[in-house]
Design a protein around this motif. Structure first.
Motif, mmCIF file in Angstrom:
data_model
loop_
_atom_site.group_PDB
_atom_site.id
_atom_site.type_symbol
_atom_site.label_atom_id
_atom_site.label_comp_id
_atom_site.label_asym_id
_atom_site.label_seq_id
_atom_site.Cartn_x
_atom_site.Cartn_y
_atom_site.Cartn_z
ATOM 1 N N TYR A 143 0.231 -1.266 0.308
ATOM 2 C CA TYR A 143 0.200 0.026 0.055
ATOM 3 C C TYR A 143 1.098 1.221 0.491
ATOM 4 C CZ TYR A 143 -4.295 2.257 0.281
ATOM 5 O OH TYR A 143 -5.639 3.202 -0.093
ATOM 6 N N LEU A 144 0.706 1.998 -0.522
ATOM 7 C CA LEU A 144 1.318 3.230 -1.283
ATOM 8 C C LEU A 144 0.327 4.601 -0.426
ATOM 9 C CD1 LEU A 144 2.841 3.294 -4.579
ATOM 10 C CD2 LEU A 144 3.416 3.632 -2.291
ATOM 11 N N GLN A 181 2.574 -4.194 3.019
ATOM 12 C CA GLN A 181 4.069 -3.401 2.361
ATOM 13 C C GLN A 181 4.075 -2.017 2.235
ATOM 14 O OE1 GLN A 181 6.742 -5.782 -0.687
ATOM 15 N NE2 GLN A 181 6.331 -7.582 0.809
ATOM 16 N N VAL A 182 5.215 -1.659 3.368
ATOM 17 C CA VAL A 182 4.097 0.248 3.306
ATOM 18 C C VAL A 182 5.082 1.035 2.350
ATOM 19 C CG1 VAL A 182 3.390 2.059 5.007
ATOM 20 C CG2 VAL A 182 2.717 -0.671 5.287
ATOM 21 N N GLY A 183 4.293 1.749 1.921
ATOM 22 C CA GLY A 183 4.986 2.978 0.644
ATOM 23 C C GLY A 183 4.462 4.411 1.334
ATOM 24 N N MET A 212 8.651 1.248 0.841
ATOM 25 C CA MET A 212 8.663 1.646 -0.196
ATOM 26 C C MET A 212 8.428 3.064 -0.805
ATOM 27 S SD MET A 212 5.792 -1.156 -1.693
ATOM 28 C CE MET A 212 4.728 -0.279 -1.344
ATOM 29 N N ILE A 213 9.226 3.613 -1.328
ATOM 30 C CA ILE A 213 9.433 5.076 -1.274
ATOM 31 C C ILE A 213 9.061 6.129 -2.689
ATOM 32 C CG2 ILE A 213 10.409 7.179 -0.914
ATOM 33 C CD1 ILE A 213 10.442 5.844 1.917
#
Ligand code: SAH
Length: 346
Positions: A143-144, A181-183, A212-213
């Motif tokens: 997820y972003l 997983q976090v963006g 994540m960036i």
């Protein structure tokens, strides 16, 4: 380091970041097919071209089947992962539709090449924790949610009073608790923003154990209220490119094994922005899948590049750009960040 201007020092940082990405993540660049499936948005961010109050935008919502078909095109073309992005809506009809699309894509993209189907990243804004859980259970595993700025004052100059930094922060907490997983990411060049604030943003990514960036320069859209009066930040023009590349490079050096995107916004401020991003430590590219007739309606900012390129054109153009910096396009893999994999299997 963010204030570096000396050419030799800049080169040194670039080489260190390039070494770091290859050492920590490998030579591969991972694609995330980007499907911007709707520009309907209930938020009113002062910088964003698709903000609720911009009545000059024709709103669209792709049909679910159309989104599924675009995702399956990605699977057939070896992309391995997709991002479903849209304006922010919290209503149940929207949430149900996202969940149906995730389930359908997951199921229909399973093949010999992708035994677990496509990797799905959602970028559909702020939601209550139980809704995020439903999205996760449906099969989205990343997820972003860009925090935009971790500085309260800057955040508040970018957003109306009813949009709170603390609420967006809480969403990031929930996403992590659920197991995504976090963006996240920020914009640079916001009026009033300083180098110290940007350094704090990078430390925030580290503290929050982000996987994540995605970040990029702020680019003005004339139908929005956030000013750009020339007093903006300490940088302009070429300096914004330099700052953007330094942000990527320093984030790579500090966070090491996360995924970092070379974003479209970077290509807007420099035609070679994406290649330069890769050379400064990025390892993710998001080719556009949004149908060309809808792209013009998903203008977050002006001069967004690649407006007329078909998805086939994006694929071959980006492949060439990646090869030009001696990197390899990964095929048929999710390309999860090493950072996230290490958390799962220390
Ligand atoms: N509503 C979704 C998707 C937002 S669009 C969500 O917030 O998750 C993705 C990103 O585009 C935003 O998070 C913002 O950082 C960026 N963006 C929006 N307007 C921009 C502008 N004028 N210049 C540069 N980036 C912009």
């Amino acid at each position: 380091m963010l204030k570096t201007t000396d050419t030799e020092d800049l080169k040194f940082i670039q080489e260190a970041a390039e070494f770091s990405v290859i050492d920590n993540c490998g030579e591969h660049v991972h694609y995330r097919g980007l499907i911007e499936f709707s520009n309907i948005c209930h938020l009113d961010c002062y910088y964003c071209g698709i903000r609720k109050s911009n009545s000059g935008v024709e709103r669209f919502l792709l049909k679910e089947q159309e989104v599924v078909d675009l995702a399956l095109w990605c699977a057939d073309n070896g992309y391995g992962s997709i991002v479903l992005q849209s304006g922010e809506r919290k209503d149940r009809k929207f949430v149900d539709s996202v969940i149906r699309m995730v389930k359908a894509i997951k199921k229909q993209s399973i093949s010999e090449a992708l035994p677990e189907g496509l990797g799905i990243t959602l970028c559909v804004g702020e939601h209550p924790k139980d809704v995020y859980q439903e999205m996760y259970d449906a099969g989205a595993h990343r997820y972003l949610l860009r925090i935009e700025s971790t500085n309260t004052e800057i955040f508040n100059t970018m957003h109306p009073d009813n949009q709170k930094l603390s609420e967006r922060m809480e969403c990031l907490t929930w996403l992590r608790e659920i197991g995504f997983q976090v963006g996240t990411g920020v914009m640079f060049g916001i009026p009033g923003q300083t180098y110290d604030m940007l350094a704090d943003d990078i430390l925030f990514f580290k503290k929050r154990d982000i996987d994540m960036i995605g970040m990029g320069p702020y680019i003005v859209h004339k139908a929005t209220p956030l000013p750009n009066d020339g007093n903006q930040f300490q940088v302009k023009g070429d300096d914004l490119v330099r700052l953007s590349l330094l942000m990527i490079a320093i984030t790579r050096l500090v966070l090491k094994d996360v995924n970092i995107a070379a974003t479209t916004a970077l290509q807007t401020v420099d035609p070679q922005g994406r290649e330069k991003g890769l050379m400064h430590g990025a390892n993710i590219i998001m080719p556009q899948l949004t149908p060309t007739e809808q792209r013009a309606k998903y203008l977050l900012y002006e001069d967004k590049p690649c407006q007329d390129d078909t998805m086939e054109e994006c694929k071959s153009c980006l492949g060439g750009r990646i090869r030009s910096v001696e990197r390899i396009v990964a095929q048929n893999s999710w390309g999860d960040s090493k950072h996230a994999l290490k958390r799962k299997h220390p």
